[in-house]
Motif scaffolding. Structure first.
Motif, short mmCIF file in Angstrom:
data_model
loop_
_atom_site.label_atom_id
_atom_site.label_comp_id
_atom_site.label_asym_id
_atom_site.label_seq_id
_atom_site.Cartn_x
_atom_site.Cartn_y
_atom_site.Cartn_z
N LEU A 1 0.82 -1.20 0.00
CA LEU A 1 0.00 0.00 0.00
C LEU A 1 0.86 1.26 0.00
N PHE A 2 1.91 1.24 0.82
CA PHE A 2 2.76 2.42 0.93
C PHE A 2 3.43 2.74 -0.39
N GLY A 3 3.74 1.71 -1.17
CA GLY A 3 4.35 1.95 -2.46
C GLY A 3 3.36 2.36 -3.53
N ALA A 4 2.09 1.99 -3.38
CA ALA A 4 1.11 2.19 -4.45
C ALA A 4 0.19 3.38 -4.24
N VAL A 5 -0.18 3.68 -3.01
CA VAL A 5 -1.23 4.67 -2.77
C VAL A 5 -0.80 6.09 -3.15
N TRP A 6 0.41 6.49 -2.76
CA TRP A 6 0.80 7.89 -2.97
C TRP A 6 0.90 8.24 -4.45
N PRO A 7 1.56 7.44 -5.29
CA PRO A 7 1.52 7.78 -6.72
C PRO A 7 0.14 7.63 -7.32
N GLU A 8 -0.67 6.73 -6.77
CA GLU A 8 -2.03 6.55 -7.27
C GLU A 8 -2.87 7.80 -7.02
N VAL A 9 -2.67 8.43 -5.88
CA VAL A 9 -3.48 9.60 -5.51
C VAL A 9 -2.88 10.90 -6.04
N TYR A 10 -1.55 11.02 -5.99
CA TYR A 10 -0.92 12.30 -6.28
C TYR A 10 0.00 12.30 -7.51
N GLY A 11 0.10 11.19 -8.23
CA GLY A 11 0.91 11.15 -9.43
C GLY A 11 2.39 10.94 -9.11
N THR A 12 3.21 10.98 -10.16
CA THR A 12 4.63 10.61 -10.01
C THR A 12 5.60 11.74 -10.30
#
Length: 410
Positions: free
Chosen positions: A330-341
């Motif tokens: 989750l920690f690896g996937a949620v932040w780019p999923e919500v806020y982009g890369t």
């Protein structure tokens, strides 16, 4: 039998996945589960109480977390190879400095280096580059690379204890410094060429409209803070329990072997849930799991706080393994999923800094509470309540974020 598609994924992306795996493994030397193995030796050497050593550890971690917010953006601006070539030698210096810690000043400096460049920059770099290099297969990539941390948790404590018994605890830190240096150069070689996502391999970014969030914009987003509250829980709670595990065994009348024998169960469930969640998140997104991933940990804490029989240790470790496995992916996937890369390194530096600080707040605050006469059962029940409250708070936030994402795509 391994599915051909999975085999081709491992073969095709092997160098980057192996590099991420090794970064997670190297982070072990700055993680509380490893540093806490030497807590009694360090306290005896410097005449520290549980509380005073916990506060020193918390202060070192806080300084490292603050520094990470200033250095984390470098992963956005420099190649991963260059970041590793700087971070690995500084982590090795921290390990070697532990053997020189004849005074509190040197000990404090060593702890700062271990926390900043171990748990901090190694995990931050791994999560950031994997989040940037992979998109539709992000969950799978993170879950496989994060097995490096699981490997460290499963293997390094036993190896450290064996080497410490044979050659002394300082020899462990000399060996750690040597290993970090060698593996760091190996990772730099693997990252000599960076992966570029492209549509042909199924990695086209489906969230391009949201790719431009800056750190300042994220910090003004009201949805960010409930997400942070939930994702910080495993670091806060796991380190609180592990850092004072010897005291728990003593007050419960358990042998240290009870807790030690529960670690394999924890490790197996962490690995299984991490890998399973990686493949699952590529299909349903990380937001779906956020409201429920803390529930096993909350239940385990309530059991550990209210049941004194040894089986409660096994139940806690099993349930914590489920949450920990889910949280790594989750920690690896949620932040780019919500806020982009686009600004992922800068955004994640804030997140990692909070998690690093939370991982020290637990041991520090827990030690002070023990010195004040507040027992671990009370602490565990309170932490279990925190998990349940965080899950309740994040549920409406997830609905809001999914609606916001759908509106952007329209």
């Amino acid at each position: 039998m391994i599915h051909p598609h999975k085999t081709s994924f491992l073969r095709r992306e092997g160098r980057w996945l192996l590099g991420g795996f090794l970064l997670f493994l190297l982070s072990s030397f700055g993680q509380t589960f490893f540093v806490s193995l030497f807590a009694d030796d360090i306290r005896d050497r410097h005449g520290l109480t549980h509380g005073s050593y916990g506060v020193l550890y918390m202060a070192a971690t806080l300084l490292g977390a603050i520094a990470l917010t200033r250095t984390g953006h470098l992963v956005d601006r420099h190649p991963a190879r260059r970041v590793v070539l700087v971070s690995a030698p500084l982590l090795a210096l921290g390990a070697v400095a532990m053997t020189w810690s004849a005074d509190l000043f040197t000990l404090f400096g060593a702890l700062v280096l271990l926390r900043l460049f171990g748990q901090g920059m190694m995990t931050h770099t791994a999560f950031t580059v994997l989040g940037r290099w992979f998109t539709r297969q992000r969950g799978r990539a993170v879950s496989l690379a994060a097995l490096g941390l699981n490997t460290g948790e499963a293997a390094l404590p036993a190896l450290a204890v064996a080497l410490s018994g044979a050659a002394g605890w300082q020899a462990v830190w000399w060996a750690a410094g040597t290993l970090v240096t060698a593996v760091g150069f190996a990772v730099a070689a693997l990252f000599r060429t960076e992966r570029t996502p492209h549509p042909a391999d199924g990695s086209a970014d489906p969230e391009a409209p949201a790719a431009g969030w800056t750190r300042a914009e994220v910090l003004r987003d009201r949805c960010f803070y409930p997400l942070l509250l939930a994702t910080a829980a495993p670091a806060l709670i796991g380190n609180t329990v592990f850092f004072h595990q010897a005291h728990l065994a003593e007050t419960r009348g358990w042998s240290l072997g009870v807790l030690a024998s529960a670690f394999p169960l924890y490790a197996v469930l962490t690995v299984l849930c991490s890998v399973a969640s990686g493949f699952l998140l590529d299909r349903i997104t990380g937001l779906v799991l956020l409201p429920v991933f803390l529930l096993p940990l909350g239940g385990g804490l309530l059991l550990l706080g209210t049941v004194t029989a040894p089986w409660s240790a096994y139940a806690f470790m099993a349930l914590y393994g489920v949450t920990n496995g889910l949280s790594l992916t989750l920690f690896g996937a949620v932040w780019p999923e919500v806020y982009g890369t686009r600004h992922l390194g800068a955004i994640r530096s804030v997140v990692v800094a909070v998690l690093v600080f939370a991982s020290a707040l637990g041991p520090g605050a827990g030690g002070l509470l023990l010195d004040a006469g507040v027992g671990q059962p009370v602490q565990f029940v309170a932490l279990g309540g925190y998990c349940l409250v965080a899950s309740a708070l994040v549920t409406p936030v997830v609905r809001r974020l999914r609606a916001r994402g759908a509106a952007v795509l329209r």
